[in-house]
Design an enzyme around this catalytic site. Sequence first.
Site, PDB file in Angstrom:
ATOM      1  N   TYR A 148       0.012  -0.748   0.249  1.00 60.66           N
ATOM      2  CA  TYR A 148       0.080   0.133  -0.047  1.00 60.66           C
ATOM      3  C   TYR A 148       0.716   1.540   0.120  1.00 60.66           C
ATOM      4  O   TYR A 148       0.465   1.633  -0.632  1.00 60.66           O
ATOM      5  CB  TYR A 148      -1.318  -0.007   1.236  1.00 60.66           C
ATOM      6  CG  TYR A 148      -2.057   1.670   1.118  1.00 60.66           C
ATOM      7  CD1 TYR A 148      -0.847   2.400   2.494  1.00 60.66           C
ATOM      8  CD2 TYR A 148      -2.481   1.765   1.196  1.00 60.66           C
ATOM      9  CE1 TYR A 148      -1.982   3.541   2.690  1.00 60.66           C
ATOM     10  CE2 TYR A 148      -3.555   2.957   0.975  1.00 60.66           C
ATOM     11  CZ  TYR A 148      -3.241   4.032   2.018  1.00 60.66           C
ATOM     12  OH  TYR A 148      -3.281   4.771   2.510  1.00 60.66           O
TER      13      TYR A 148
HETATM   14  N1  LIG Z   1      -9.837   6.949   5.906  1.00 60.48           N
HETATM   15  C1  LIG Z   1      -8.377   7.532   5.634  1.00 60.48           C
HETATM   16  O1  LIG Z   1      -8.283   7.835   7.201  1.00 60.48           O
HETATM   17  C2  LIG Z   1      -8.322   7.679   4.541  1.00 60.48           C
HETATM   18  C3  LIG Z   1      -7.256   7.586   3.843  1.00 60.48           C
HETATM   19  N2  LIG Z   1      -6.159   7.943   2.727  1.00 60.48           N
HETATM   20  C4  LIG Z   1      -7.070   8.333   1.565  1.00 60.48           C
HETATM   21  O2  LIG Z   1      -8.203   9.282   1.020  1.00 60.48           O
HETATM   22  C5  LIG Z   1      -8.890   8.527   0.092  1.00 60.48           C
HETATM   23  C6  LIG Z   1     -10.035   8.320   1.062  1.00 60.48           C
HETATM   24  O3  LIG Z   1     -10.574   6.955   1.487  1.00 60.48           O
HETATM   25  P1  LIG Z   1     -11.619   6.683   2.122  1.00 60.48           P
HETATM   26  O4  LIG Z   1     -12.978   7.291   1.911  1.00 60.48           O
HETATM   27  O5  LIG Z   1     -10.700   6.096   3.811  1.00 60.48           O
HETATM   28  O6  LIG Z   1     -11.000   5.911   0.734  1.00 60.48           O
HETATM   29  P2  LIG Z   1     -11.933   4.030   0.521  1.00 60.48           P
HETATM   30  O7  LIG Z   1     -11.088   2.761   1.214  1.00 60.48           O
HETATM   31  O8  LIG Z   1     -13.269   3.822   1.042  1.00 60.48           O
HETATM   32  O9  LIG Z   1     -11.691   3.683  -1.006  1.00 60.48           O
HETATM   33  C7  LIG Z   1     -12.861   4.679  -1.855  1.00 60.48           C
HETATM   34  C8  LIG Z   1     -13.811   4.068  -2.377  1.00 60.48           C
HETATM   35  O10 LIG Z   1     -12.280   2.833  -3.524  1.00 60.48           O
HETATM   36  C9  LIG Z   1     -12.769   2.522  -3.935  1.00 60.48           C
HETATM   37  N3  LIG Z   1     -12.386   1.678  -4.749  1.00 60.48           N
HETATM   38  C10 LIG Z   1     -10.652   0.528  -4.037  1.00 60.48           C
HETATM   39  N4  LIG Z   1     -10.693   0.160  -4.894  1.00 60.48           N
HETATM   40  C11 LIG Z   1     -10.554   0.207  -6.408  1.00 60.48           C
HETATM   41  C12 LIG Z   1     -10.612  -0.329  -7.903  1.00 60.48           C
HETATM   42  N5  LIG Z   1      -9.800  -1.348  -7.770  1.00 60.48           N
HETATM   43  N6  LIG Z   1     -11.410   0.411  -8.363  1.00 60.48           N
HETATM   44  C13 LIG Z   1     -12.582   1.279  -8.186  1.00 60.48           C
HETATM   45  N7  LIG Z   1     -12.546   1.244  -7.435  1.00 60.48           N
HETATM   46  C14 LIG Z   1     -12.195   1.324  -6.550  1.00 60.48           C
HETATM   47  C15 LIG Z   1     -14.100   1.906  -3.304  1.00 60.48           C
HETATM   48  O11 LIG Z   1     -15.172   1.314  -4.011  1.00 60.48           O
HETATM   49  P3  LIG Z   1     -16.214  -0.240  -3.371  1.00 60.48           P
HETATM   50  O12 LIG Z   1     -17.218   1.274  -2.863  1.00 60.48           O
HETATM   51  O13 LIG Z   1     -15.867  -1.005  -4.131  1.00 60.48           O
HETATM   52  O14 LIG Z   1     -15.218  -0.734  -2.025  1.00 60.48           O
HETATM   53  C16 LIG Z   1     -14.058   2.691  -2.474  1.00 60.48           C
HETATM   54  O15 LIG Z   1     -15.052   2.791  -2.335  1.00 60.48           O
HETATM   55  C17 LIG Z   1      -7.955   7.352  -0.522  1.00 60.48           C
HETATM   56  O16 LIG Z   1      -7.112   7.167  -1.409  1.00 60.48           O
HETATM   57  C18 LIG Z   1      -7.748   6.495   0.982  1.00 60.48           C
HETATM   58  O17 LIG Z   1      -6.035   5.696   0.492  1.00 60.48           O
HETATM   59  C19 LIG Z   1      -5.076   8.289   3.292  1.00 60.48           C
HETATM   60  C20 LIG Z   1      -5.050   8.296   4.707  1.00 60.48           C
HETATM   61  C21 LIG Z   1      -5.914   7.852   5.984  1.00 60.48           C
HETATM   62  N1  LIG Z   2      -8.500   3.300   1.289  1.00 62.16           N
HETATM   63  C1  LIG Z   2      -7.572   3.929   2.388  1.00 62.16           C
HETATM   64  N2  LIG Z   2      -6.854   4.202   2.483  1.00 62.16           N
HETATM   65  C2  LIG Z   2      -6.889   4.727   3.351  1.00 62.16           C
HETATM   66  C3  LIG Z   2      -7.683   3.903   4.799  1.00 62.16           C
HETATM   67  C4  LIG Z   2      -9.381   4.072   4.394  1.00 62.16           C
HETATM   68  O1  LIG Z   2      -9.408   3.537   5.556  1.00 62.16           O
HETATM   69  N3  LIG Z   2      -9.435   3.671   3.168  1.00 62.16           N
HETATM   70  N4  LIG Z   2      -7.320   4.192   6.609  1.00 62.16           N
HETATM   71  C5  LIG Z   2      -5.905   4.368   6.566  1.00 62.16           C
HETATM   72  C6  LIG Z   2      -6.165   4.159   8.117  1.00 62.16           C
HETATM   73  O2  LIG Z   2      -6.779   5.566   8.080  1.00 62.16           O
HETATM   74  C7  LIG Z   2      -4.596   5.551   8.558  1.00 62.16           C
HETATM   75  O3  LIG Z   2      -3.829   6.419   8.021  1.00 62.16           O
HETATM   76  C8  LIG Z   2      -4.784   4.680  10.168  1.00 62.16           C
HETATM   77  O4  LIG Z   2      -3.772   5.261  10.789  1.00 62.16           O
HETATM   78  C9  LIG Z   2      -4.629   4.040   5.379  1.00 62.16           C
HETATM   79  N5  LIG Z   2      -5.389   4.745   4.405  1.00 62.16           N
END
Ligand SMILES: NC(=O)C1=CN([C@@H]2O[C@H](COP(=O)(O)OP(=O)(O)OC[C@H]3O[C@@H](n4cnc5c(N)ncnc54)[C@H](OP(=O)(O)O)[C@@H]3O)[C@@H](O)[C@H]2O)C=CC1
Ligand SMILES: Nc1nc2c(c(=O)[nH]1)N=C([C@H](O)[C@@H](O)CO)CN2
Length: 236
Positions: free
Chosen positions: A148
């Site tokens: 990742y």
């Molecule tokens: N949440 C957090 O605390 C953190 C988030 N981030 C980053 O912020 C962004 C948003 O996070 P968050 O809202 O938690 O994200 P999610 O984990 O909710 O993922 C967002 C969406 O990405 C879609 N997705 C995953 N794989 C694919 C694929 N192969 N093709 C098309 N769509 C896909 C998922 O679709 P499906 O609905 O089908 O699963 C999901 O709805 C991300 O880039 C994440 O890495 C970074 C640090 C912390």
């Molecule tokens: N696609 C996603 N990326 C990440 C997620 C997630 O829920 N979906 N969550 C994290 C964590 O919150 C992390 O930042 C906490 O240690 C990271 N990326």
Amino acid sequence: MPSATAPILITGAAQRVGLHCARRLLEDGHPVIATFRTERPGVQALRDLGAIVLFADFSNETGISAFIDQLKQHTDRLRAIVHNASAWLTETPGHEAAAFNAMFAVHMLAPYLINLQCAELLQRSTPADIVHISDDVTRKGSSRHIAYCATKAGLESLTLSFAAKYAPHIKVNAIAPALLLFNPEDDAAYRAKALAKSALGIEPGSEVIYQSLRYLLDNPYVTGTTLTVNGGRHVK
Ligand SMILES: NC(=O)C1=CN([C@@H]2O[C@H](COP(=O)(O)OP(=O)(O)OC[C@H]3O[C@@H](n4cnc5c(N)ncnc54)[C@H](OP(=O)(O)O)[C@@H]3O)[C@@H](O)[C@H]2O)C=CC1
Ligand SMILES: Nc1nc2c(c(=O)[nH]1)N=C([C@H](O)[C@@H](O)CO)CN2
């Protein structure tokens, strides 16, 4: 006032951060094209708010190319592209390569091919932006999310390369968050440990990403930059 003609594309908008940002962009008057992979309540909510919602599976080149073809049937221009779609997978024994390939595709191959093949759409809008959603974890690596982290680091490299390639018409930046939103399965011990990693110690929610996105869209003098949005993890 934002352009009333060129839509903003945001990927992975069925839930959580992507859904929130899509809603906020619509509230601010931008037409929105949102992608989803799994039909969720948020997908219908975006349709009801007037967004164009397109299916996209970025798991391989075929799916990415099919999406690009579909996108170009819906618009001939874009105000911005926000690459938010992401998979947060650990190294599961026996499934390491599949997880790596899945995250390489969604975090690197999809932004790479979409940025190359949709630049013509951005060229028809002024201003024009590409925003990659990365992760603060690229700053130091992760023993529990190796692939990742590596693929998100690759996404930050794409930020630099595309910023150079597309200047001055298209600005290309990244946002690197740390903890934004817990997942339902996160237990109390995990939550306490995660909150303790930052100086500010909060679960901020999705709005801090929209605030960062707004800054990048509105600022004419920022490109090739990664905005750190991590609650001060680096000073803890
Ligand atoms: N949440 C957090 O605390 C953190 C988030 N981030 C980053 O912020 C962004 C948003 O996070 P968050 O809202 O938690 O994200 P999610 O984990 O909710 O993922 C967002 C969406 O990405 C879609 N997705 C995953 N794989 C694919 C694929 N192969 N093709 C098309 N769509 C896909 C998922 O679709 P499906 O609905 O089908 O699963 C999901 O709805 C991300 O880039 C994440 O890495 C970074 C640090 C912390
Ligand atoms: N696609 C996603 N990326 C990440 C997620 C997630 O829920 N979906 N969550 C994290 C964590 O919150 C992390 O930042 C906490 O240690 C990271 N990326």
